[in-house]
Design a protein around this motif. Structure first.
Motif, PDB file in Angstrom:
ATOM      1  N   LEU A 135     -31.968  59.053  22.152  1.00  0.00           N
ATOM      2  CA  LEU A 135     -33.181  58.417  21.657  1.00  0.00           C
ATOM      3  C   LEU A 135     -32.873  57.038  21.084  1.00  0.00           C
ATOM      4  O   LEU A 135     -32.123  56.912  20.114  1.00  0.00           O
ATOM      5  N   ASN A 136     -33.455  55.998  21.675  1.00  0.00           N
ATOM      6  CA  ASN A 136     -33.344  54.650  21.124  1.00  0.00           C
ATOM      7  C   ASN A 136     -34.736  54.116  20.818  1.00  0.00           C
ATOM      8  O   ASN A 136     -35.748  54.804  21.020  1.00  0.00           O
ATOM      9  N   LEU A 137     -34.819  52.901  20.317  1.00  0.00           N
ATOM     10  CA  LEU A 137     -36.105  52.340  19.924  1.00  0.00           C
ATOM     11  C   LEU A 137     -37.083  52.250  21.096  1.00  0.00           C
ATOM     12  O   LEU A 137     -38.254  52.639  20.953  1.00  0.00           O
ATOM     13  N   PRO A 138     -36.669  51.755  22.273  1.00  0.00           N
ATOM     14  CA  PRO A 138     -37.619  51.717  23.398  1.00  0.00           C
ATOM     15  C   PRO A 138     -38.145  53.097  23.787  1.00  0.00           C
ATOM     16  O   PRO A 138     -39.314  53.231  24.164  1.00  0.00           O
ATOM     17  N   MET A 139     -37.316  54.128  23.685  1.00  0.00           N
ATOM     18  CA  MET A 139     -37.799  55.469  24.004  1.00  0.00           C
ATOM     19  C   MET A 139     -38.811  55.940  22.967  1.00  0.00           C
ATOM     20  O   MET A 139     -39.810  56.590  23.305  1.00  0.00           O
ATOM     21  N   CYS A 140     -38.576  55.617  21.700  1.00  0.00           N
ATOM     22  CA  CYS A 140     -39.567  55.928  20.655  1.00  0.00           C
ATOM     23  C   CYS A 140     -40.909  55.279  20.994  1.00  0.00           C
ATOM     24  O   CYS A 140     -41.963  55.924  20.905  1.00  0.00           O
ATOM     25  N   GLU A 141     -40.869  54.008  21.364  1.00  0.00           N
ATOM     26  CA  GLU A 141     -42.095  53.288  21.711  1.00  0.00           C
ATOM     27  C   GLU A 141     -42.783  53.932  22.904  1.00  0.00           C
ATOM     28  O   GLU A 141     -44.023  54.055  22.923  1.00  0.00           O
ATOM     29  N   ASP A 142     -42.020  54.360  23.882  1.00  0.00           N
ATOM     30  CA  ASP A 142     -42.603  54.992  25.067  1.00  0.00           C
ATOM     31  C   ASP A 142     -43.224  56.345  24.726  1.00  0.00           C
ATOM     32  O   ASP A 142     -44.287  56.701  25.249  1.00  0.00           O
ATOM     33  N   LEU A 143     -42.569  57.122  23.886  1.00  0.00           N
ATOM     34  CA  LEU A 143     -43.144  58.406  23.487  1.00  0.00           C
ATOM     35  C   LEU A 143     -44.480  58.222  22.777  1.00  0.00           C
ATOM     36  O   LEU A 143     -45.444  58.937  23.047  1.00  0.00           O
ATOM     37  N   ILE A 144     -44.537  57.254  21.887  1.00  0.00           N
ATOM     38  CA  ILE A 144     -45.784  56.977  21.178  1.00  0.00           C
ATOM     39  C   ILE A 144     -46.875  56.576  22.162  1.00  0.00           C
ATOM     40  O   ILE A 144     -48.008  57.092  22.117  1.00  0.00           O
TER      41      ILE A 144
ATOM     42  N   ARG B 155     -36.015  51.284  12.607  1.00  0.00           N
ATOM     43  CA  ARG B 155     -35.724  52.180  13.725  1.00  0.00           C
ATOM     44  C   ARG B 155     -35.984  53.630  13.345  1.00  0.00           C
ATOM     45  O   ARG B 155     -36.559  54.400  14.137  1.00  0.00           O
ATOM     46  N   ARG B 156     -35.597  54.033  12.149  1.00  0.00           N
ATOM     47  CA  ARG B 156     -35.836  55.414  11.720  1.00  0.00           C
ATOM     48  C   ARG B 156     -37.323  55.685  11.576  1.00  0.00           C
ATOM     49  O   ARG B 156     -37.806  56.765  11.935  1.00  0.00           O
ATOM     50  N   ARG B 157     -38.062  54.716  11.045  1.00  0.00           N
ATOM     51  CA  ARG B 157     -39.517  54.909  10.921  1.00  0.00           C
ATOM     52  C   ARG B 157     -40.171  55.040  12.295  1.00  0.00           C
ATOM     53  O   ARG B 157     -41.130  55.799  12.470  1.00  0.00           O
ATOM     54  N   ALA B 158     -39.646  54.304  13.270  1.00  0.00           N
ATOM     55  CA  ALA B 158     -40.181  54.407  14.631  1.00  0.00           C
ATOM     56  C   ALA B 158     -39.972  55.811  15.187  1.00  0.00           C
ATOM     57  O   ALA B 158     -40.855  56.359  15.869  1.00  0.00           O
ATOM     58  N   SER B 159     -38.828  56.406  14.903  1.00  0.00           N
ATOM     59  CA  SER B 159     -38.584  57.764  15.396  1.00  0.00           C
ATOM     60  C   SER B 159     -39.527  58.755  14.723  1.00  0.00           C
ATOM     61  O   SER B 159     -40.075  59.642  15.383  1.00  0.00           O
ATOM     62  N   PHE B 160     -39.754  58.585  13.430  1.00  0.00           N
ATOM     63  CA  PHE B 160     -40.682  59.485  12.747  1.00  0.00           C
ATOM     64  C   PHE B 160     -42.101  59.332  13.281  1.00  0.00           C
ATOM     65  O   PHE B 160     -42.850  60.310  13.374  1.00  0.00           O
ATOM     66  N   ARG B 161     -42.493  58.110  13.643  1.00  0.00           N
ATOM     67  CA  ARG B 161     -43.815  57.922  14.250  1.00  0.00           C
ATOM     68  C   ARG B 161     -43.893  58.620  15.602  1.00  0.00           C
ATOM     69  O   ARG B 161     -44.926  59.199  15.959  1.00  0.00           O
ATOM     70  N   ALA B 162     -42.804  58.579  16.353  1.00  0.00           N
ATOM     71  CA  ALA B 162     -42.781  59.265  17.650  1.00  0.00           C
ATOM     72  C   ALA B 162     -42.931  60.769  17.459  1.00  0.00           C
ATOM     73  O   ALA B 162     -43.737  61.410  18.145  1.00  0.00           O
ATOM     74  N   TYR B 163     -42.158  61.346  16.527  1.00  0.00           N
ATOM     75  CA  TYR B 163     -42.269  62.785  16.290  1.00  0.00           C
ATOM     76  C   TYR B 163     -43.684  63.141  15.835  1.00  0.00           C
ATOM     77  O   TYR B 163     -44.257  64.141  16.278  1.00  0.00           O
ATOM     78  N   GLU B 164     -44.231  62.319  14.944  1.00  0.00           N
ATOM     79  CA  GLU B 164     -45.569  62.598  14.406  1.00  0.00           C
ATOM     80  C   GLU B 164     -46.627  62.529  15.505  1.00  0.00           C
ATOM     81  O   GLU B 164     -47.558  63.342  15.534  1.00  0.00           O
ATOM     82  N   THR B 165     -46.487  61.578  16.421  1.00  0.00           N
ATOM     83  CA  THR B 165     -47.455  61.451  17.505  1.00  0.00           C
ATOM     84  C   THR B 165     -47.425  62.679  18.402  1.00  0.00           C
ATOM     85  O   THR B 165     -48.470  63.153  18.859  1.00  0.00           O
ATOM     86  N   ILE B 166     -46.241  63.215  18.646  1.00  0.00           N
ATOM     87  CA  ILE B 166     -46.136  64.455  19.412  1.00  0.00           C
ATOM     88  C   ILE B 166     -46.791  65.593  18.637  1.00  0.00           C
ATOM     89  O   ILE B 166     -47.605  66.351  19.175  1.00  0.00           O
TER      90      ILE B 166
END
Length: 260
Positions: free
Chosen positions: A29-38, A82-93
């Motif tokens: 998981l990197n930042l672009p993948m977080c953005e794509d998941l969201i 970057r960590r906040r982006a991952s938490f946003r991705a998890y939350e969106t799921i």
């Protein structure tokens, strides 16, 4: 394909498949993948025709955890972002109104666990493994979802030791709800998805809402949440058709209409 090309969204009728598509990096998981998941889950939320989501991954690994290589040369502000982006991705799921099934075919580490646990439940292959090594890597993660799924003491033991847990143990302690042979994994998930799609859509969405909202409160408040959902169902759905379907399926009897 999404903007960064690291998550793929495939729609077939009422089913959406979300696929982690970075197999060359074991889907780290990197930042672009977080953005794509969201972006993908926002697109799913805007599609009224969908009824179920299956989240899977390309290649032999589900997700190797956070991509630590992208942090080299970065400062503290970037790492926090970057960590906040991952938490946003998890939350969106996790906030998806539709049932979301995680299909785990192989090794899952750290952030991969956060992604899978953000889904409603995990169906895994016997080839899957689970590891939460964040403290061993000098960071903090998986401290909240993991304990809510498997309990406080088990979560602490896995986090403190960073050991690899096999699929059988993950199933036994409730992290995985269904376990199957590798060659049968896709078919098992397909069958579950078909059952969900066949059910009345509003009833399924309200059931997910009630379970999730009720888990965050006490029993009395949870009952109030369910009663509000029943009121909405009675006013916005053809609930009589559901009773008719039930009667046709089981003869209106708890034993399925079978004679003793």
């Amino acid at each position: 394909m999404t903007k960064n090309g690291l998550v793929r969204l495939e729609i077939d009728g009422a089913r959406a498949d979300v696929v982690l598509a970075r197999p060359e990096a074991r889907n780290a998981l990197n930042l672009p993948m977080c953005e794509d998941l969201i972006a993908v889950f926002e697109a799913i939320a805007a599609n009224d025709d969908l009824r179920v989501v299956v989240l899977s991954a390309e290649g032999p690994s589900f997700c190797a955890g956070a991509d630590m290589k992208e942090r080299k040369g970065r400062d503290e502000a970037w790492v926090k972002m970057r960590r906040r982006a991952s938490f946003r991705a998890y939350e969106t799921i996790g906030q998806c109104a539709l049932p979301v099934i995680a299909q785990v075919q192989g090794p899952l580490v750290g952030s991969g666990g956060e992604i899978a646990m953000s889904c409603d439940f995990i169906v895994a292959s016997t080839a899957a493994t689970f590891r939460f090594p964040e403290p061993q890597w000098g960071t903090v993660g998986a401290t909240q979802r993991l304990q809510r799924v498997i309990g406080l003491a088990r979560a602490k033991e896995l986090l403190y030791t960073g050991r690899v847990m096999d699929a059988q143990e993950a199933h036994r302690i409730g992290l995985v709800t269904q376990l199957t042979d590798p060659e049968e994994l896709s078919g098992q998930v397909d069958g579950i998805a078909e059952q969900i799609v066949a059910a009345p859509s509003l009833a399924m969405k309200l059931t997910k809402h009630c379970v999730d909202a009720g888990a965050r409160t006490d029993l009395a408040a949870g009952i109030a949440i369910e009663l509000a959902a029943i009121d909405r169902l009675l006013s916005q759905s053809d609930w009589r058709a559901g009773i008719e379907r039930f009667g046709n399926q089981v003869g209106g009897r708890p034993d399925g209409g079978k004679k003793s």
